[in-house]
Design an enzyme around this catalytic site. Structure first.
Site, PDB file in Angstrom:
ATOM      1  N   GLU A 243      38.665  50.486  13.269  1.00 54.39           N
ATOM      2  CA  GLU A 243      39.788  51.228  13.864  1.00 54.39           C
ATOM      3  C   GLU A 243      41.135  50.541  13.652  1.00 54.39           C
ATOM      4  OE1 GLU A 243      36.857  51.020  15.173  1.00 54.39           O
ATOM      5  OE2 GLU A 243      36.331  52.841  16.298  1.00 54.39           O
TER       6      GLU A 243
ATOM      7  N   ALA B 293      35.595  58.892  14.166  1.00 51.35           N
ATOM      8  CA  ALA B 293      36.458  59.982  14.657  1.00 51.35           C
ATOM      9  C   ALA B 293      36.963  60.840  13.507  1.00 51.35           C
ATOM     10  CB  ALA B 293      37.648  59.395  15.406  1.00 51.35           C
TER      11      ALA B 293
END
Ligand code: NAD
Length: 767
Positions: free
Chosen positions: A155, A74
């Site tokens: 993450e 991301a």
């Protein structure tokens, strides 16, 4: 599958040259070599994927980084700006892209599309393949890499969990035992380890781009001969439920007591990885809503067919329907060079058509042309267009004030002032001037399509329809394709194809006042204004409730100021609800519950909205480019003047949401009852792409089914209806009542075909 099997099958002359290569670097031109999965890249991936899927010459696909890396995941800069203060669940990187619903698909949309692809897709991985990048690879049907590749889902290091299926697909592919450290500790693995654990299918013989691509091609060719595609989401997690329970229990016990919110959320998600992927992903209501919108969008664009929903075998026969170079020679026209006309002309020009822009007023025509030229020039500056492309586009653009010059045009979109008589006279002329096969379309927001069609000869009426763009037309994704009573099925299908071709999302709707979107907006807008005069709820409090709490792109008053408050006023004047001047006699037609506040703010104060620097708010050209809403003392005084003698206390956000959004949803049910749309999810598409409904809430009908619940919606509407007996929009729709009686959601009601069983034939014949 072993490497040797793959090599031998490809050496049997399999069609490897029909493999499409989608390269992340192509969309990220000049940006980071880590290929952050930002909005632009996600959109690019989805478009490339769709193009390859639709291209019959392509038999398999390769997804590759096209540089030293696959993707590091991301774009955290995008992510940081997005997390709402009131977020109740752990956010995921896939939330990116849904802050502005029409901006771009989410990562969930992209991985869902990859996994669902009907043609085999191989991930070809070099360098880093982390986070969202790894989730992309996991959704592919096979994964190959160079020896220097590194894979992982880190993450947890930034306080989030893998949100695009990583917590579901990784355990299905490699088992919980191996997935747990990767997800809970964010540890990354080398290509060799990834191959051992089954995360990779092969490592290229040499660590070069060529070798990687050759290996990927071999796996793509292998995928083509397999009887079924191996989708990660369909795999069974290797551990038994008891084993998985024990592993996750131990993992949870060993978490630190503090600061492990993200890890606990990850365990929660991992628990679902033993169920089918759809269930696992469903654990997140927001993810589920997004997937609903993804599939609803596809469904809405399915070629129109009134009864069977079947896709015709060939496109409709028409000169416009051609994807080859001849397309670029097709002449079309837009009549009316104002806000909408110039935007529509830009869209058609960019799609490759020869465009003639028409306006009777020379200054308006010049202004429209100036807008087109300025916008194209700024695209060159932003490198979205090459100077040579600009020259080619400008050569395709013409301006005229004479409708007689449209004798070659195969499509004409009318976007002149909202006056039936003016539009009718234009269509009567166009009917005579244009070729007999030309489509004649109106961009009207409120007028009756059949009344306009009556101005053309009866043999043309099949080619007449509404093509309702949203403002600004070159940015907003939604287009309502409005069927009049004579619009033919071929015209509808052709318009769907054209709408797709110009990069928009088309939803077929029936002809009624406001069609689908604006019709549903009417009770909403009316109620927001009534709340100002019947209660002490302020303009700012309502905008905050709808935008800040519910998550719509704009609050009701911000939206009204942007669209122009005169639009609604003119309609109310036309309906004889509003007075043009204060001493005009009281109009007899207005609804019982009515306030003159929004009329007087136009007729006496000229508060048209942002375009004149004052509306419900004030605007200052020196602050936020003249677009920032500022409190207005003039409006405050005016609202006080119209306030009821004994106003109810100010409502809290939840009450505001019920009062203004429930009647909007109720109107959606009424649209379904009248077959203004084919299915509930079409309304969701209209609202997500046309009105900024938060995509993570799935749209109004989805929210009714899954967030509010139909029994509660009905109960609240009944209470409101009792409180305001003269207000039509609080009267619950018969369809809502029936759904509650049958104990089904409205989505299920349609899936079970209850709508065609009783009233069905009458309903279908109308659309
Ligand atoms: P606008 O006032 O900006 O532009 C209308 C243009 O039509 C003007 O340039 C005017 O000179 C021209 N015109 C008037 N009579 C004409 C004639 N006889 N021949 C040729 N040109 C003529 O209006 P707009 O906001 O662009 O709206 C145009 C249409 O689009 C309306 O039907 C409106 O309902 C619809 N619409 C508007 C919006 C919006 O948000 N503005 C959104 C969707 C649809």
């Amino acid at each position: 599958m072993t490497r040797s099997q793959v090599v031998s099958s490809s050496s049997q002359g399999l069609p490897t040259d029909t493999t499409a290569v989608i390269c992340l670097a192509d969309a990220a031109a000049g940006a980071s070599p880590l290929h952050p999965l930002n909005a632009k890249l996600r959109l690019y991936l989805l478009q490339q994927l769709r193009a390859a899927e639709d291209n019959p010459a392509v038999t398999s696909l390769i997804l590759t980084g096209g540089g030293p890396n696959f993707s590091a995941g991301a774009d955290l800069t995008e992510f940081a700006s997005l997390i709402p203060a009131a977020a109740t669940t752990v956010p995921t990187p896939s939330d990116v892209g849904h802050h502005h619903p029409h901006a771009a698909p989410s990562l969930i949309d992209v991985v869902t599309a990859i996994e669902a692809c009907r043609k085999p897709i191989v991930a070809a991985i070099d360098g880093v393949c982390l986070g969202g990048g790894c989730e992309l690879a996991l959704a592919c049907h096979a994964r190959v890499a160079t020896a220097r590749a590194r894979l992982g889902l880190p993450e947890v290091h930034v306080g989030v969990i893998p949100g695009a299926g990583g917590t579901q697909r990784l355990p299905k592919l490699v088992g919980l035992r191996q997935a747990l450290p990767m997800i809970l500790q964010g540890s990354t693995v080398s290509a060799a380890s990834a191959l051992r654990m089954g995360l990779l299918d092969a490592i290229a013989p040499e660590a070069t781009a060529d070798s990687l691509r050759t290996t990927a091609r071999q796996w793509a060719a292998y995928g083509e001969v397999l009887p079924t595609i191996r989708r990660t989401g369909d795999l069974q997690r290797p551990e038994s439920p008891a084993e998985a329970h024990a592993l996750l229990h131990v993992a949870e016990l060993s978490l630190p007591p503090l600061g492990s919110h993200g890890m606990r959320a990850a365990i929660q998600a991992l628990r679902a990885s033993g169920t089918p992927i759809q269930h696992g992903m469903r654990r997140s209501p927001q993810g589920r809503a997004r997937r609903h919108v993804f599939f609803a969008t596809r469904r809405a664009q399915k070629v129109w067919s009134p009864v069977s929903n079947a896709v015709p075998t060939a496109g409709p026969p028409h000169g416009l329907w051609s994807k080859d170079d001849a397309q670029s020679a097709v002449p079309v026209a837009v009549v009316g060079a104002g806000t909408m006309g110039s935007g529509i002309a830009l869209v058609l020009l960019q799609a490759g058509f020869h465009v003639t822009l028409v306006d009777v007023h020379a200054p308006a025509l010049a202004k429209g042309m100036e807008f087109l030229k300025r916008t194209l020039a700024s695209m060159v500056q932003r490198r979205q267009l090459k100077p040579t492309q600009l020259t080619a586009l400008e050569a395709k653009l013409r301006a005229t004030s004479n409708l007689q010059e449209l004798s070659q045009c195969l499509l004409v979109v009318e976007a002149v002032v909202e006056k039936l008589i003016v539009k009718q006279s234009i269509f009567a002329t166009l009917d005579k001037v244009t070729p007999p096969t030309a489509l004649l379309l109106s961009n009207t927001s409120t007028l009756d399509i059949d009344a306009m069609a009556s101005a053309v000869s009866s043999r043309r009426r099949g080619l007449f329809a509404g093509w309702h763009f949203f403002s600004p037309a070159h940015r907003m994704k939604l287009v309502e394709i409005v069927r009049g009573s004579a619009t033919s099925d071929d015209t509808t299908a052709l318009l769907q194809a054209l709408t797709k071709q110009i990069g928009k999302i088309g939803v077929v709707v029936g002809n009624c006042d406001g069609f689908c979107g604006n019709r549903m907006l009417k009770p909403y807008s009316a109620e927001t204004v009534l709340l100002l005069t019947e209660t002490q709820t302020t303009v700012a409090a309502q905008d905050y409730a709808i935008r800040g709490v519910y998550g719509m792109a704009l609050g009701p008053f911000e939206m009204a100021d942007l669209a122009g408050n005169d639009v609604g006023y003119n309609i109310r004047v036309e309906r004889q609800w509003a007075r043009r001047a204060r001493d005009d006699p009281l109009p007899p037609n207005r609804p019982a519950r009515y306030t003159e506040l929004p009329d007087v703010m136009i007729s006496d104060y000229g508060r048209l909205g942002q375009k004149v620097g004052k509306g419900w708010y004030d605007y200052d050209s020196n602050i936020g480019k003249g677009r920032k809403p500022l409190p207005s003392s003039e409006m405050d005084a005016l609202i006080r003047r119209y306030l009821a003698p004994k106003p109810s206390p100010a409502l809290v956000a939840a009450e505001i949401i019920e009062r203004v959004l429930y009647p909007l949803i109720n109107e959606g049910f009424k649209c379904l009852e009248e077959s203004i749309v084919r299915q509930p999810s079409d309304i969701d598409v209209v609202y997500v792409y046309g009105y900024g409904w938060p995509v993570w809430r799935g749209g109004p009908m989805y929210a009714a089914d899954h967030e509010i619940g139909l029994p509660r919606l009905l109960r609240t509407l009944r209470e409101l209806s009792k409180q305001f007996p003269t207000t039509e929009h609080y009267v619950p729709s018969a369809l809502l009542v029936e759904c509650v009686a049958r104990k089904v959601t409205v989505e299920e009601y349609y899936q079970k075909n209850y709508h065609t069983a009783s009233t069905g034939s009458a309903m279908l014949s109308k659309l």
